[in-house]
Design a protein around this motif. Structure first.
Motif, PDB file in Angstrom:
ATOM      1  N   PRO A 253       1.002  -1.282   0.100  1.00  0.00           N
ATOM      2  CA  PRO A 253       0.123   0.514   0.406  1.00  0.00           C
ATOM      3  C   PRO A 253       0.832   1.268  -0.122  1.00  0.00           C
ATOM      4  O   PRO A 253       2.148   1.181   0.722  1.00  0.00           O
ATOM      5  N   ARG A 254       0.336   2.234  -0.473  1.00  0.00           N
ATOM      6  CA  ARG A 254       1.512   3.329  -1.351  1.00  0.00           C
ATOM      7  C   ARG A 254       0.881   4.620  -0.158  1.00  0.00           C
ATOM      8  O   ARG A 254       0.679   6.050  -0.624  1.00  0.00           O
ATOM      9  N   ARG A 255      -0.743   4.254   0.618  1.00  0.00           N
ATOM     10  CA  ARG A 255      -1.468   5.192   1.717  1.00  0.00           C
ATOM     11  C   ARG A 255      -1.004   5.409   2.753  1.00  0.00           C
ATOM     12  O   ARG A 255      -0.779   4.424   3.828  1.00  0.00           O
ATOM     13  N   GLY A 256      -1.361   6.316   3.989  1.00  0.00           N
ATOM     14  CA  GLY A 256      -1.821   6.380   5.144  1.00  0.00           C
ATOM     15  C   GLY A 256      -2.085   7.438   5.176  1.00  0.00           C
ATOM     16  O   GLY A 256      -2.240   8.706   4.480  1.00  0.00           O
ATOM     17  N   GLY A 257      -2.001   7.851   6.959  1.00  0.00           N
ATOM     18  CA  GLY A 257      -2.412   9.442   7.198  1.00  0.00           C
ATOM     19  C   GLY A 257      -1.115   9.522   8.097  1.00  0.00           C
ATOM     20  O   GLY A 257      -0.743   9.010   8.958  1.00  0.00           O
ATOM     21  N   PHE A 258      -0.657  10.886   7.085  1.00  0.00           N
ATOM     22  CA  PHE A 258       1.043  11.808   7.575  1.00  0.00           C
ATOM     23  C   PHE A 258       0.641  12.641   7.939  1.00  0.00           C
ATOM     24  O   PHE A 258       0.101  14.037   7.755  1.00  0.00           O
ATOM     25  N   LEU A 259       2.022  13.120   9.119  1.00  0.00           N
ATOM     26  CA  LEU A 259       2.161  14.650   9.205  1.00  0.00           C
ATOM     27  C   LEU A 259       2.671  15.244   8.612  1.00  0.00           C
ATOM     28  O   LEU A 259       3.552  14.905   7.568  1.00  0.00           O
ATOM     29  N   ASP A 260       2.696  16.900   8.461  1.00  0.00           N
ATOM     30  CA  ASP A 260       3.167  17.540   7.111  1.00  0.00           C
ATOM     31  C   ASP A 260       4.537  17.510   8.311  1.00  0.00           C
ATOM     32  O   ASP A 260       4.671  18.189   9.953  1.00  0.00           O
ATOM     33  N   HIS A 261       5.853  17.797   7.403  1.00  0.00           N
ATOM     34  CA  HIS A 261       7.086  18.751   8.458  1.00  0.00           C
ATOM     35  C   HIS A 261       7.434  18.269   9.259  1.00  0.00           C
ATOM     36  O   HIS A 261       7.763  17.923  10.464  1.00  0.00           O
ATOM     37  N   ILE A 262       7.591  16.396   9.651  1.00  0.00           N
ATOM     38  CA  ILE A 262       8.034  16.127  10.600  1.00  0.00           C
ATOM     39  C   ILE A 262       9.348  16.204  10.991  1.00  0.00           C
ATOM     40  O   ILE A 262      10.050  16.118  12.175  1.00  0.00           O
ATOM     41  N   ASP A 263      10.049  17.192   9.999  1.00  0.00           N
ATOM     42  CA  ASP A 263      11.136  17.480  10.191  1.00  0.00           C
ATOM     43  C   ASP A 263      11.512  19.091  10.904  1.00  0.00           C
ATOM     44  O   ASP A 263      13.042  19.321  11.405  1.00  0.00           O
ATOM     45  N   GLY A 264      10.891  19.587  10.901  1.00  0.00           N
ATOM     46  CA  GLY A 264      10.458  21.044  11.781  1.00  0.00           C
ATOM     47  C   GLY A 264      10.694  20.718  12.947  1.00  0.00           C
ATOM     48  O   GLY A 264      10.291  19.798  13.896  1.00  0.00           O
ATOM     49  N   PHE A 265      11.064  21.900  13.787  1.00  0.00           N
ATOM     50  CA  PHE A 265      11.838  21.438  15.710  1.00  0.00           C
ATOM     51  C   PHE A 265      12.234  22.964  16.308  1.00  0.00           C
ATOM     52  O   PHE A 265      13.489  22.975  15.497  1.00  0.00           O
ATOM     53  N   ASP A 266      11.635  23.353  17.083  1.00  0.00           N
ATOM     54  CA  ASP A 266      12.518  24.411  17.110  1.00  0.00           C
ATOM     55  C   ASP A 266      13.048  24.608  19.219  1.00  0.00           C
ATOM     56  O   ASP A 266      12.585  24.374  19.933  1.00  0.00           O
ATOM     57  N   SER A 267      14.548  23.958  18.655  1.00  0.00           N
ATOM     58  CA  SER A 267      15.452  23.479  19.525  1.00  0.00           C
ATOM     59  C   SER A 267      15.724  23.960  20.217  1.00  0.00           C
ATOM     60  O   SER A 267      15.702  23.914  21.717  1.00  0.00           O
ATOM     61  N   ARG A 268      15.675  25.720  19.772  1.00  0.00           N
ATOM     62  CA  ARG A 268      16.266  26.939  21.217  1.00  0.00           C
ATOM     63  C   ARG A 268      15.313  26.231  22.165  1.00  0.00           C
ATOM     64  O   ARG A 268      15.240  27.109  23.084  1.00  0.00           O
ATOM     65  N   PHE A 269      13.805  26.370  22.097  1.00  0.00           N
ATOM     66  CA  PHE A 269      12.510  26.583  22.413  1.00  0.00           C
ATOM     67  C   PHE A 269      12.499  25.934  24.136  1.00  0.00           C
ATOM     68  O   PHE A 269      12.754  25.941  24.932  1.00  0.00           O
ATOM     69  N   PHE A 270      13.463  24.993  23.204  1.00  0.00           N
ATOM     70  CA  PHE A 270      13.875  23.648  24.181  1.00  0.00           C
ATOM     71  C   PHE A 270      15.291  23.416  25.003  1.00  0.00           C
ATOM     72  O   PHE A 270      15.658  23.027  25.499  1.00  0.00           O
ATOM     73  N   ALA A 271      15.866  25.001  24.722  1.00  0.00           N
ATOM     74  CA  ALA A 271      17.656  24.645  24.992  1.00  0.00           C
ATOM     75  C   ALA A 271      17.839  23.626  24.611  1.00  0.00           C
ATOM     76  O   ALA A 271      18.936  23.078  25.462  1.00  0.00           O
ATOM     77  N   ILE A 272      17.539  23.041  23.496  1.00  0.00           N
ATOM     78  CA  ILE A 272      18.606  21.999  22.700  1.00  0.00           C
ATOM     79  C   ILE A 272      19.488  22.416  21.957  1.00  0.00           C
ATOM     80  O   ILE A 272      18.981  23.383  20.883  1.00  0.00           O
ATOM     81  N   SER A 273      20.686  22.129  21.511  1.00  0.00           N
ATOM     82  CA  SER A 273      21.631  22.297  20.650  1.00  0.00           C
ATOM     83  C   SER A 273      20.920  21.865  18.986  1.00  0.00           C
ATOM     84  O   SER A 273      20.879  20.666  19.357  1.00  0.00           O
ATOM     85  N   PRO A 274      21.286  22.756  18.350  1.00  0.00           N
ATOM     86  CA  PRO A 274      20.741  21.979  17.038  1.00  0.00           C
ATOM     87  C   PRO A 274      21.383  21.073  16.544  1.00  0.00           C
ATOM     88  O   PRO A 274      20.922  19.702  16.046  1.00  0.00           O
ATOM     89  N   ARG A 275      22.675  20.089  17.048  1.00  0.00           N
ATOM     90  CA  ARG A 275      23.616  19.640  16.735  1.00  0.00           C
ATOM     91  C   ARG A 275      22.902  18.244  17.554  1.00  0.00           C
ATOM     92  O   ARG A 275      22.944  16.995  17.050  1.00  0.00           O
ATOM     93  N   GLU A 276      22.290  18.306  18.335  1.00  0.00           N
ATOM     94  CA  GLU A 276      21.796  17.341  19.658  1.00  0.00           C
ATOM     95  C   GLU A 276      20.734  17.309  18.750  1.00  0.00           C
ATOM     96  O   GLU A 276      19.883  15.958  18.788  1.00  0.00           O
ATOM     97  N   ALA A 277      19.844  17.997  18.496  1.00  0.00           N
ATOM     98  CA  ALA A 277      18.199  17.895  18.266  1.00  0.00           C
ATOM     99  C   ALA A 277      18.594  16.844  16.675  1.00  0.00           C
ATOM    100  O   ALA A 277      17.045  16.573  16.292  1.00  0.00           O
ATOM    101  N   VAL A 278      19.639  17.063  15.990  1.00  0.00           N
ATOM    102  CA  VAL A 278      19.328  16.108  14.802  1.00  0.00           C
ATOM    103  C   VAL A 278      19.670  14.808  15.430  1.00  0.00           C
ATOM    104  O   VAL A 278      18.855  13.769  14.125  1.00  0.00           O
ATOM    105  N   ALA A 279      20.378  14.306  16.123  1.00  0.00           N
ATOM    106  CA  ALA A 279      20.951  13.369  16.540  1.00  0.00           C
ATOM    107  C   ALA A 279      19.335  12.705  17.440  1.00  0.00           C
ATOM    108  O   ALA A 279      19.039  11.483  17.441  1.00  0.00           O
ATOM    109  N   MET A 280      18.592  13.712  17.663  1.00  0.00           N
ATOM    110  CA  MET A 280      17.788  12.801  18.486  1.00  0.00           C
ATOM    111  C   MET A 280      16.138  12.502  17.475  1.00  0.00           C
ATOM    112  O   MET A 280      16.146  13.077  16.265  1.00  0.00           O
ATOM    113  N   ASP A 281      15.493  11.598  17.867  1.00  0.00           N
ATOM    114  CA  ASP A 281      14.357  10.934  17.206  1.00  0.00           C
ATOM    115  C   ASP A 281      12.786  11.588  17.009  1.00  0.00           C
ATOM    116  O   ASP A 281      13.247  12.902  18.283  1.00  0.00           O
TER     117      ASP A 281
END
Length: 555
Positions: A75-103
């Motif tokens: 199957p090629r269909r499903g229920g998906f979110l938009d832009h799951i790669d977006g994240f405001d790491s600064r808001f949570f005091a997380i460095s960009p490098r660590e944010a990239v490594a986070m699930d």
């Protein structure tokens, strides 16, 4: 019948747990109010797999039998979110490098936690050092599979924490300074509702004074979809036909949701809004069956009986059950038979138990499926209406609905007996046999949002003198985003009194360094000032931090 089961359903007990806050990020529904709109309008959020998820069509080996985008029955269909790669790491005091490594599941749960607490009118910083707990259901680790595909050269100092599923819950506890229990729960597809059950048990035991509970599921690698397809779980039609004759598997969905839980006596003492009440729950397993993933009717019946015994609710009082309802040929008939034996046949003739499944709207969120069902049912109680379960036309021949005294909810209607307390159940079953059932009811009179909705003003700006809305953000862009969200909310919810929003903004929101105040005498001024803040324009009704008020010419 025990003394517990003889208790009137209208009575609440000290062991009841209040749902005082909710958040969700679901396909085509990024808030609980958007999810309710999707449900009441009878829409589904199933789409083709986004081309940027696993590569564009040109990059994908469409002719390969290994490709989930190919024609080889996957199957090629499903229920998906938009832009799951977006994240405001600064808001949570997380460095960009660590944010990239986070699930991204860690990142999404952080966002959902903040939003759920705000919905509960709790300033997240006020929980620092308290015994608030975090219980998150999750079963998939697609991001880990992707990251490990980069080999040893891709491993960094953040890889271990970034890919650990246990950190999904722990990250929230660390970020907010919470000292209560913190765990990620994996009981396969029942993980999220198992997390809710464990959170309630922790509140009962006094281990936690407040709990965040729910689940998360993101579909980031093709491998997991290929695995589910080859296992035979997925519908080739890309639809979930719950209890229908066409049932042939489920369609995958992604997203997450959280609820904020507190013992009902504590919630009432604190003056919290109570969306609904968890009256009781049960957690068990099928044990040995004819196969590892084959459910057991007897075990599901046991889970139902135990949950309602603990809740002190008689079967005849249950009006609706949100099904596990995956739309599989084996699972649906067994679930229906168990419900009929415990609840359906205990209801009066001509008053069948209504059933439905949110999986027909947003897909099966697997480890997060249970929280989707709980949120749907909580919203149904809050709005005193039952939305349709989609994709149902002809009953599965193995499900004798009339004999079981069950009826699939096929359209938006009021609850069947609004003069009685609204009572519902939510089921969630894992493929390894872990069964969870939760019993929900409306809260005590005067504690819910629905009880107050009719008393609101006819439009948002019921002003008596100036109304002040305080906004803040960690950046100028975040401040503008807050203005845009408030503008949308005020436009979409004219029944909400502007003064109530002003009070919430002043007392239940974290104050950040970028600040502004909207001072308005009527609805037009309010919306114009929010638009100006969003666009970065001055307005006579808008004050930025450090700016002196400007006269409006009004007395």
């Amino acid at each position: 019948m025990t003394s517990q089961t003889a208790i009137s359903s209208a009575e609440h007990n000290d062991h009841d747990v209040a749902v005082i806050g909710m958040s969700c990020r679901l396909p085509m529904a990024t808030t609980p109010s958007a999810f309710w709109s999707l449900l009441k309008d009878g829409r589904d959020a199933i789409t083709d797999i986004p081309v940027d998820r696993w590569g564009t069509p040109e990059e994908s080996p469409e002719e390969s039998a290994e490709s989930p985008l190919g024609p080889a029955g996957i199957p090629r269909r499903g229920g998906f979110l938009d832009h799951i790669d977006g994240f405001d790491s600064r808001f949570f005091a997380i460095s960009p490098r660590e944010a990239v490594a986070m699930d991204p599941q860690q990142r999404l749960v952080l966002e959902l936690s903040w939003e759920a607490l705000e919905d509960a009118r709790i300033v997240p910083g006020d929980l620092d050092g308290t015994r608030a707990g975090v219980f998150v259901g999750a079963m998939n680790d697609d991001y880990s599979a992707l990251a490990r595909g980069n080999g040893v050269d891709g491993i960094t100092s953040h890889t271990m924490t970034g890919l650990s599923r246990g950190i999904i819950a722990n990250r929230v506890s660390y970020t907010l300074g919470l000292r209560g229990p913190s765990l990620t729960v994996d009981s396969a597809q029942s993980s999220a509702l198992a997390a809710v059950h464990l959170a309630c048990a922790s509140l009962h035991a006094g281990e936690a004074t407040l709990a965040l509970a729910g689940g998360v599921n993101l579909i980031m690698a093709p491998d997991s979809t290929v695995g589910a397809s080859r296992f035979g779980a997925l519908s080739p039609d890309g639809r979930c036909y719950t209890f229908d004759a066409r049932a042939n598997g489920y369609v995958r969905g992604e997203g997450g949701g959280l609820v904020v839980l507190k013992r009902l006596p504590d919630a009432l003492a604190d003056g919290d809004t109570v969306h609904c009440v968890i009256r009781g729950s049960s957690l068990g397993n099928d044990g040995t069956t004819s196969g590892l993933t084959v459910p057991a009717q007897e075990a599901q019946e046991e889970a139902l009986r135990l949950a309602y015994q603990r809740a002190g609710v008689r079967p005849s009082e249950v009006q609706y059950v949100e099904l596990h309802g995956t739309g599989t040929r084996v699972g649906d008939p067994i679930e229906a038979a168990a419900l009929g034996a415990v609840l359906g046949t205990g209801k009066p003739e001509g008053s069948p138990l209504l059933v439905g499944s949110a999986k027909t709207n947003v897909g099966h969120l697997e480890g997060a499926a249970g929280i989707v069902g709980l949120l749907k049912t909580a919203l149904s109680i809050r709005h005193r209406a039952l939305p349709a379960s989609l994709n149902f036309s002809t009953p599965n021949r193995e499900i004798p609905l009339d004999q079981l005294n069950l009826r699939v909810q096929r359209e938006l209607t009021p609850w069947p007996d609004e003069d009685s307390p609204l009572i519902a159940g939510v089921s969630s079953f894992g493929m390894g046999g872990t069964n969870v059932h939760v019993v929900l009811s409306e809260g005590p009179a005067g504690t819910s949002t629905s009880a107050r909705a009719g008393a609101g003003a006819s439009e948002a700006a019921s002003f008596e003198g100036p109304c002040v809305w305080l906004l803040s953000g960690k950046s100028a862009g975040a401040l503008a985003d807050q203005a845009a969200q408030l503008h949308a909310f005020a436009t979409d919810h004219p029944e909400v009194d502007a003064r109530d929003i002003a009070h919430a903004l002043a007392t239940t929101r974290t104050t950040f360094e970028h600040r502004a105040a909207v001072i308005a005498h009527d609805r037009t001024d309010l919306l114009d000032a929010l638009t100006a803040l969003q666009d970065g324009r001055p307005s006579p009704h808008l004050i930025h931090a450090g700016q002196q008020p400007r006269p409006t010419g009004r007395t």
